[in-house]
Design an enzyme around this catalytic site. Structure first.
Site, PDB file in Angstrom:
ATOM      1  N   HIS A  89       0.823  -1.220  -0.071  1.00 58.83           N
ATOM      2  CA  HIS A  89      -0.116   0.111   0.013  1.00 58.83           C
ATOM      3  C   HIS A  89       0.896   1.110   0.212  1.00 58.83           C
ATOM      4  CE1 HIS A  89      -3.559  -2.539   0.829  1.00 58.83           C
ATOM      5  NE2 HIS A  89      -2.811  -2.947   1.572  1.00 58.83           N
ATOM      6  N   ASN A 124       7.108  -8.901   2.408  1.00 57.30           N
ATOM      7  CA  ASN A 124       5.819  -8.165   2.160  1.00 57.30           C
ATOM      8  C   ASN A 124       5.691  -6.981   3.316  1.00 57.30           C
ATOM      9  OD1 ASN A 124       3.189  -7.137   1.857  1.00 57.30           O
ATOM     10  ND2 ASN A 124       2.565  -9.081   1.186  1.00 57.30           N
ATOM     11  N   ALA A 180      -0.265  -5.999  12.590  1.00 59.02           N
ATOM     12  CA  ALA A 180      -0.296  -4.538  12.399  1.00 59.02           C
ATOM     13  C   ALA A 180      -0.311  -4.142  14.081  1.00 59.02           C
ATOM     14  CB  ALA A 180      -1.845  -4.207  12.060  1.00 59.02           C
TER      15      ALA A 180
END
Length: 137
Positions: free
Chosen positions: A42, A59, A106
């Site tokens: 992103h 990633n 996260a």
């Protein structure tokens, strides 16, 4: 004759890199050692220290910081293994090693080394299982 050309080209490269950082919100210095198939999922707010080493097939999501931390002999940057997934807004800092096939969830803060196949969550991070990153990469 070569030195003036090198200076001009370096100046152009620095200006170009800053322009890319402004446009994308991503700061990845040319000196970072990044393996093959590096993927940024992103847009924006990714900061990576120039001395960081990142393995193959990693990633990284938006808002990730991978950088320097510590004082004196404990000051340094992380080494990231192969097939590692780093989630949104995670921070990985200090002279640590992230093993192969790891998942950093996260909003996690990682300041200690993580062994292979670990899944970590939280501030500070805790290992919750060893399911690896196979479904994330």
């Amino acid at each position: 004759m070569l030195k003036p050309l090198k200076t001009i080209l370096l100046g152009f490269a620095v200006i170009n890199q800053k322009w890319i950082e402004i446009i994308t919100g991503i700061s990845i210095p040319y000196a970072v050692d990044i393996g093959e198939r590096f993927y940024i999922g992103h847009f924006g707010n990714i900061i990576i220290n120039s001395k960081v080493k990142i393995g193959d097939n990693c990633n990284i999501s938006q808002g990730v910081t991978i950088g320097i931390s510590g004082r004196g002999e404990k000051r340094g940057v992380p080494t990231i293994g192969n097939n590692v997934y780093i989630g949104v807004n995670a921070v990985v800092a200090g002279p640590i090693t992230i093993g192969d096939n790891c998942v950093i969830a996260a909003n996690s803060l990682v300041t200690k080394s993580i062994e292979d196949n670990a899944v970590v969550v939280g501030v500070p991070c805790e290992i919750i299982n060893y399911n690896s990153s196979k479904d994330y990469i």
